[in-house]
Motif scaffolding. Sequence first.
Motif, mmCIF file in Angstrom:
data_model
loop_
_atom_site.group_PDB
_atom_site.id
_atom_site.type_symbol
_atom_site.label_atom_id
_atom_site.label_comp_id
_atom_site.label_asym_id
_atom_site.label_seq_id
_atom_site.Cartn_x
_atom_site.Cartn_y
_atom_site.Cartn_z
ATOM 1 N N GLY A 1 40.389 31.103 44.644
ATOM 2 C CA GLY A 1 41.364 30.575 45.586
ATOM 3 C C GLY A 1 42.789 30.848 45.163
ATOM 4 N N ASP A 2 42.999 31.019 43.850
ATOM 5 C CA ASP A 2 44.332 31.247 43.323
ATOM 6 C C ASP A 2 44.308 32.537 42.516
ATOM 7 N N HIS B 1 40.853 37.499 46.462
ATOM 8 C CA HIS B 1 40.815 36.147 47.034
ATOM 9 C C HIS B 1 39.378 35.714 47.340
ATOM 10 N N THR C 1 40.736 30.302 39.403
ATOM 11 C CA THR C 1 41.974 31.054 39.256
ATOM 12 C C THR C 1 41.675 32.353 38.511
ATOM 13 N N THR D 1 35.473 29.866 44.977
ATOM 14 C CA THR D 1 35.948 28.605 45.553
ATOM 15 C C THR D 1 37.441 28.450 45.293
ATOM 16 N N ALA D 2 38.026 27.439 45.912
ATOM 17 C CA ALA D 2 39.453 27.167 45.738
ATOM 18 C C ALA D 2 39.776 26.686 44.328
#
Length: 303
Positions: free
Chosen positions: A163-164, A159, A141, A137-138
């Motif tokens: 998300g990061d 990715h 990290t 998910t976004a």
Amino acid sequence: MTTDTHAENAPVPVAVLGLGLMGHALAAALLRAGHPTTVWNRTAAKADDLVAAGAVRAGTPAAAVAAAPLVIACVTDYGALHTFLDPVEDAALRGRTLVNLTTGTSAQARETAAWAAGRGLTYLDGAIMATPPAIGTADATIVVSGPRADFDRHAPALHALAGDTPYLGADHGLTALYEMAVVGLMWSILNGWLQGAALLGTAGVSAAEYTAVAAKGVPTVTGWLPGYAKQIDSGTFPADDATLDVHRAAMAHLVQESESLGVNAEFPALIKSLADRAAAAGHGGEGYPVMIEEFRRPAARPA
């Protein structure tokens, strides 16, 4: 031509070694993103639901490595990683990329990078800064260090996991250092919150009531960090908001309040002892970030 373009853009096959809570989440995210995914775990049954979702179960680490050009490892520690991969023949490893998401030290990451180079294996070291439910998910990290070209080549797969995915640099040890720095920050915040909950609990205030107020102050503190970072990087510590001596007086009150209420005062007393040393070195009139000098200095060993 269309077929070739499609092949170039198709999700790369990935092998995942280790299916604990985090490894399982990584494999599931890769499957959702369309990556052909091979999985291996010492306890084979942990792969059952992933296989039902389309993953291929490998019987050995060597079989998993042979199935994909990109290998992602998320195992207990670096010792376990070597236990699983050392027996794999060099020919099976050569030309593949290993992304190691196992927690360890910067020295272990650099040693493993050298080991990988000796086996013909490209190595990227990564650190996950998320919980298993956030993977894919976004909100997740994953920081990565190692050869930039290999990071760029496998960016789509990374990715799919987070998300990061910041690239930290060529030094493989940077990911471990970042991870330790962030978890240290996490524990300091949590321990300060626990201290406050214990204090207010003596007055019958619930942790939930305390948190509703405390949470409003956290953005204020994080807002100081960019300015404090500039002071540390420049080596000058003007007291723009308050001097270290002002902070020390407040620390003394926290220690006194804790002790008077029968609440453990070891944590605030430790921080005050560092501040007292900084003041004794002549820094009492400077800003709080001057405390970096105490954190840079190794702790004195008992006589």
